[in-house]
Write an enzyme that holds these catalytic residues in place. Structure first.
Site, short mmCIF file in Angstrom:
data_model
loop_
_atom_site.label_atom_id
_atom_site.label_comp_id
_atom_site.label_asym_id
_atom_site.label_seq_id
_atom_site.Cartn_x
_atom_site.Cartn_y
_atom_site.Cartn_z
CB ALA A 1 52.66 50.17 28.38
CD GLU B 1 54.64 46.21 20.87
OE1 GLU B 1 55.68 47.07 21.24
OE2 GLU B 1 53.40 47.18 20.97
N GLY C 1 60.46 48.78 21.76
CA GLY C 1 60.75 50.20 22.60
C GLY C 1 61.98 50.50 23.28
C1 5RP Z 1 55.66 50.00 20.58
C2 5RP Z 1 55.18 50.00 22.18
C3 5RP Z 1 56.06 50.30 23.13
O1 5RP Z 1 55.84 49.30 24.12
C4 5RP Z 1 55.90 51.53 23.73
O2 5RP Z 1 55.88 52.61 22.68
C5 5RP Z 1 56.74 51.90 25.01
O3 5RP Z 1 57.71 52.41 24.41
P1 5RP Z 1 58.99 53.12 25.03
O4 5RP Z 1 59.71 52.19 26.30
O5 5RP Z 1 60.06 53.42 24.19
O6 5RP Z 1 58.63 54.25 26.14
O7 5RP Z 1 54.04 50.01 22.13
O8 5RP Z 1 54.89 49.87 19.72
#
Ligand code: 5RP
Length: 229
Positions: free
Chosen positions: A86, A106, A29
């Site tokens: 998250a 994950e 992410g």
């Molecule tokens: C990917 C995830 C990421 O951890 C979640 O989407 C958070 O992403 P970001 O840091 O871009 O807000 O679960 O599958």
């Protein structure tokens, strides 16, 4: 500070918890991207020895480009710490993940880790889970049937599509993602059990009783919250 600055703040803070010779789970992410950059800097500048276990092709490519040695989850006997982002964290520290479609790897990496840390900007906190759509990874064969079953159960499913090409999103394992627009999740444990028991569901995005530390990016600095579980 804007959201990206808060993400950078927690990404940089989290690598302070990394010690020499650790085996580290590396999430996926935009927040994790800052963390991996900061980790690469420590590897290059301090000669820190670590082994990374990545949760997506994207993170693997970034880590490799920064000279972070990698192994797969099956090649290590343990993972000391996983640092991941998250999508939503409730006041009792349950989480929704999978906004980046990496939920399967994950979760595999998280459950094989001695400690799990989530790094988020403060917009990800909410009293109760459900405002972020819950991702469910499904095998393409029969996915329409699963979708119909979810719709009958009023789970408000939507196949995830690429916003530009409008094609169905494929995960690193070539599966589809169905997002459930639930708004409020009253009983996350029973929902998780229902979802994982549906034939064709590979994984679901409720990460329950899994996190040990949350770092929240706030205007006045990063807040490190130890979680008792
Ligand atoms: C990917 C995830 C990421 O951890 C979640 O989407 C958070 O992403 P970001 O840091 O871009 O807000 O679960 O599958």
């Amino acid at each position: 500070m804007n959201q990206n600055e808060l993400k950078k703040l927690v990404g940089e803070k989290s690598v302070e918890f990394v010690e020499d010779n650790m085996i580290l789970g590396l999430g996926t992410g935009t927040t994790v991207r800052y963390m991996v950059d900061a980790l690469g800097k420590r590897v290059q500048e301090e000669g820190l020895h670590i082994t990374g276990v990545t949760t997506s092709e994207r993170t693997a490519q970034q880590a490799k480009s920064l000279g972070i040695p990698l192994k797969s989850v099956d090649e290590v006997d343990h993972i000391d710490l996983t640092i991941d982002g998250a999508d939503e964290i409730s006041s009792d520290f349950q989480g929704i993940k999978g906004g980046g479609a990496a939920l399967l790897f994950e979760k595999i990496v998280a459950i094989n880790s001695d400690k799990v840390m989530w790094i988020v900007d403060e917009s990800k906190l909410s009293p109760k889970l459900g405002s972020f759509p819950l991702p469910v990874e499904v095998i393409p064969y029969g996915s329409k049937k699963i979708f119909e079953r979810f719709a009958e159960k009023d789970l408000n499913p939507k196949f995830r599509r690429d916003p530009v090409t409008k094609e169905l999103v494929r995960t690193d394992s070539n599966n589809y993602v169905i997002d459930l627009y639930l708004h409020e999740i009253d009983e996350p444990h029973s929902l998780a059990e229902y979802l994982i028991n549906q034939v064709g569901v590979v994984e679901q995005g409720l990460f329950l009783d899994m996190v040990d530390t949350v770092i929240v990016g706030r205007e006045n600095g990063p807040e490190v919250i130890p979680v008792n579980r």
